[in-house]
Design a protein around this motif. Structure first.
Motif, short mmCIF file in Angstrom:
data_model
loop_
_atom_site.label_atom_id
_atom_site.label_comp_id
_atom_site.label_asym_id
_atom_site.label_seq_id
_atom_site.Cartn_x
_atom_site.Cartn_y
_atom_site.Cartn_z
N MET A 36 68.10 82.25 -30.80
CA MET A 36 67.28 81.52 -31.80
C MET A 36 68.14 80.72 -32.79
N ASP A 37 69.33 81.28 -33.17
CA ASP A 37 70.12 80.66 -34.24
C ASP A 37 70.51 79.23 -33.91
N HIS A 38 70.64 78.92 -32.64
CA HIS A 38 71.12 77.59 -32.26
C HIS A 38 70.01 76.67 -31.79
N LEU A 39 68.76 77.14 -31.93
CA LEU A 39 67.64 76.25 -31.60
C LEU A 39 67.22 75.52 -32.86
N LEU A 40 66.93 74.24 -32.73
CA LEU A 40 66.38 73.52 -33.88
C LEU A 40 65.05 74.15 -34.26
N ARG B 66 57.70 80.21 -33.60
CA ARG B 66 57.48 81.06 -32.42
C ARG B 66 57.14 82.49 -32.81
N LEU B 67 56.33 83.13 -31.97
CA LEU B 67 56.03 84.55 -32.16
C LEU B 67 57.25 85.36 -31.72
#
Ligand SMILES: Cc1ncc(COP(=O)(O)O)c(C=O)c1O
Length: 217
Positions: A1-5, A10-11
């Motif tokens: 998650m940390d590297h997703l814009l 999101r759940l």
């Protein structure tokens, strides 16, 4: 998650695999998939024929571009036209891209008719995608906020209101097309009445407008 814009809220659940209508998460919990990838996984998960078709194709050719003929594409286009009673198919990668193509076709059609600034009629609460032109056609201020300036050339009317479209027809000589979801999805579930759709189709024929239907969802 940390590297997703940070583009989607999101759940906190992640699925590892599925079968038909069932999904399994990382902890092995089973879920009934009532969302189906936002109404696009019509064949469910891991259907053996679909899996085989994808694997077979990947083992033959992955991509050759539009510079060459693509025989399977031609076969599918012929089949789709036969089923739908249409003349031609444009294959693309997303709903937004399909609507971008429709918007471009409408503008091209307008220019062919000598209209320099062609306009499309779009609906309140419509959803046509997140690219800049389809976002402009979309009737959600929440989705549009922060991305201005939007693309011009859209006239918005209330959904299911033929009089509103007729009024635009009288006042705006630049209209070349109507873009309609027969059933709105993202803007809440709203169904266009049959009489409205028939009236709209007739108005389009009288005015030589394109009647463009977004059935992506
Ligand atoms: C009616 C409609 N049109 C277009 C789109 C955009 O499709 P995509 O997300 O594949 O770009 C959506 C997506 O929800 C949709 O519901």
């Amino acid at each position: 998650m940390d590297h997703l814009l940070n583009t989607y809220a999101r759940l906190p659940v992640a699925f590892t695999h599925g079968q038909g209508v069932w999904l399994w998460d990382e902890a092995g919990r089973v879920y009934l998939d009532a969302l189906a990838g936002i109404a696009v996984n019509g064949l469910g998960h891991a259907h053996p024929r679909l899996v085989r078709a994808i694997a077979d194709q990947a083992g033959q050719l992955i991509h050759t571009s539009n510079i060459y003929r693509v025989l399977r594409q031609e076969q599918l286009a012929e089949r789709l036209c036969r089923i739908a009673g249409m003349d031609g198919v444009f294959f693309c990668n997303s709903g937004a891209e399909a609507n971008e193509a429709a918007i471009k076709l409408a503008r091209l059609y307008g220019h062919q008719r000598g209209i320099e600034m062609p306009a499309l009629i779009v609906m309140e609460r419509a959803w046509h995608g997140r690219t800049i032109a389809t976002l402009s056609a979309t009737g959600s201020r929440k989705a549009q906020a922060g991305f201005e300036p939007l693309v011009s050339g859209f006239v918005r009317v209330p959904y299911n209101d033929l009089d509103a479209v007729a009024t635009v027809a009288e006042r705006n000589p630049n209209v070349v097309a109507v873009l309609l979801e027969p059933i709105q999805g993202e803007g809440g579930i709203h169904v266009a009445d049959h009489a409205y759709q028939r009236g709209l189709k007739q108005l389009c024929e009288e005015r030589q407008w394109l009647y463009m239907v977004d059935e992506v969802q």
